[in-house]
Each structure stands twice: as structure tokens, then as C-alpha cells.
Write a protein that holds these residues in place. Sequence first.
Motif, short mmCIF file in Angstrom:
data_model
loop_
_atom_site.label_atom_id
_atom_site.label_comp_id
_atom_site.label_asym_id
_atom_site.label_seq_id
_atom_site.Cartn_x
_atom_site.Cartn_y
_atom_site.Cartn_z
N SER A 208 1.15 2.08 -6.90
CA SER A 208 2.48 1.59 -7.22
C SER A 208 3.03 0.61 -6.19
CB SER A 208 3.45 2.77 -7.37
OG SER A 208 3.40 3.62 -6.23
N GLN A 212 4.91 -3.27 -6.34
CA GLN A 212 6.31 -3.34 -5.96
C GLN A 212 6.61 -4.49 -5.01
OE1 GLN A 212 6.71 0.68 -4.53
NE2 GLN A 212 7.22 1.50 -6.55
N LEU A 251 8.34 0.36 -12.58
CA LEU A 251 7.39 0.25 -11.47
C LEU A 251 8.07 0.37 -10.12
CD1 LEU A 251 4.87 -2.62 -12.35
CD2 LEU A 251 4.37 -0.19 -12.05
N LEU A 254 8.93 3.89 -8.80
CA LEU A 254 7.89 4.90 -8.62
C LEU A 254 7.70 5.27 -7.16
CD1 LEU A 254 5.12 3.64 -11.09
CD2 LEU A 254 6.82 5.45 -11.46
N SER A 258 1.56 6.17 -6.57
CA SER A 258 1.48 6.53 -7.99
C SER A 258 0.45 5.67 -8.70
CB SER A 258 2.83 6.37 -8.66
OG SER A 258 3.79 7.24 -8.09
#
Length: 303
Positions: A208, A212, A251, A254, A258
Motif C-alpha cells: 500500500s 500512496q 488506497l 490503507l 496492505s
Amino acid sequence: MKFCIFGAGGTGGVLASYLAMAGHDVTLIARGKHLAAIREEGLVLHTNHRGTEAIKGIKACTAEAYQDKPEILFVCVKYYNLEDVLAFIQEKIGSDTLIVPVLNVFGTGGMMQEKLPQHTCLDGCIYVMGEIEAPGVIYQSDKMLRVIYGYRPGQEQRLLDTARHLETVLQEAGIRGHFSEHIIRDALQKFAYVSPAGAAGVYFNATSEDFQQEGKEREMFKGLVREVATLGKAMGVDFQVDLVETGLKILDALQPGSTTSMQRDILRGKQSEFAGLVSRVVDLGRMYHVPVPLYQQVDARIK
């Protein structure tokens, strides 16, 4: 209400936990060491936002041993196990049970309904981050938990009162339940997140936090979402939100580390939903004459 939940993994285990904690009659269809642990110790839900909770009221059995009459059957298996569910329904479930599949693959309810004409199979989807951490233990890594379900256009609305009541039951159990009048749009909107996230995640072997921040992973995700959105428009779906913006919000919220279940399955060398989440989009692109070059790229590389 009385629930049967077929599939005791990250999706079914989380749903069963919340419903049982709210006082409902819940039976999980499970197998192997996971089933044995639930029978002996109950199910344990481990989360970052609620801590660790032992849920003692959940019943669990194999598909062969199930003998009850549920009001709701949640189907929470992987797409490649759908034939097992169909056999279970044909043998064990009556026509007065509302069937709600919440698989990752778009259009599962309609496919089930064709094979189960005497039953009522809705379409549905779920937003959840969960997995089996150990036998009898479910890890919910993020507090996101939302279930959307509804009748397809033109579908006979049998068991309508049950379907409407389910929305209240879910919400009172701490689940963001929504009985949708536009389930094709809503299910495809969810697919437009989980499919690109899984495809990009496995393509880059990314977690994740890679998505990001600006970079090739985030750009790939956005491009895949746009391809699903274009497909949806070709299918006549009128999206009410910006799918890229919506997907990025999920997203960005999260927890670090993840990943999607498809990505985890592929990395572990297990059977996965790749055919339903990636190859299916390539097939739909051909069917609707919509270019999906990024999906073709992922499909070719992973295969």
C-alpha cells in the motif's frame, strides 16, 4: 437473523464476527485446521482499531454437515471455488433463503442465478481488508467494512422484505450496509478498485505505501482504473463518482504493508482469482471493442 456464511477467510470471517457480536445466529462453512480451531476455541478477530476479540457464539461446520435453514446466505469464497457453493445451495438451501454473493469478480450473482433459477441470487460486493492470520484467527487490517447488494435490472424481487431488513441488520452490527437500486453500477465501481489494485500490486510486487506516493505504481493503478471506467461506459453504466479519485482515497487510507488477496495468493504460489480480476477485463475489452492495453500488459506478464 439467521445467517450462513460460506467461506471463513478474510471476508467471511470478518462478516461472521461482526454479525455474531451483534447477537445474530451465524454459522460458518469452513474446513481443515481453521474449522477445527473455530470449533474448539471460537473465532478470534484481530484488528488494529478494535483490538483482539474472541467471538464464542459462532457455529462452524463443513458444507456436508450443514443442516439449518438460514434467512441469508453470504457467499464469501474465491471465484474459483464457486462450483462448490452452487452444489451446496442445490443440496442444502431452500428457495426462501436470500443469497448474497460478495466475491471480488464482477457479475457473479447473475452467473449464479442462471444456474439456480429456483433461488434468489442478488449481486453484491464488499469493501474489507481481512485474511486468516492463523487457524481460528482473522486479521482485519483496516476498519473499512462496507457491504452493498441489490437486485439486478429486470430481476424478480423475491424476498424483498428480507433484503430491505438486511440493510438495517448490517448497519446495527457496525457494517456499512447498503441496499442498492443500482447494483450493477455499484458492483462495477468496487471492481474498479479491487481489480486495478490487485493487478498493479502483483505486477510490481507492491504494498500500500508504494501506491500512496507518486510513482510508477500509482500511475499504473490510475491507468487501470480508467480502463475499467471506459469499459463500464461502453456497457451503459453511468458512474456518479470519479473512479480514479475514489480508488485513490481508499488506497491512501490503507495501513502500511496492505496487499490484496489475489496478490498474496499469487506470491504464495496458490490458486488465485487472476482469471476473474484481470483476464476477464481483457476479454470484456474485446467484447465491447474497448482498448485495455495496461490490462493486456499485466495479463501477459503474469501468465
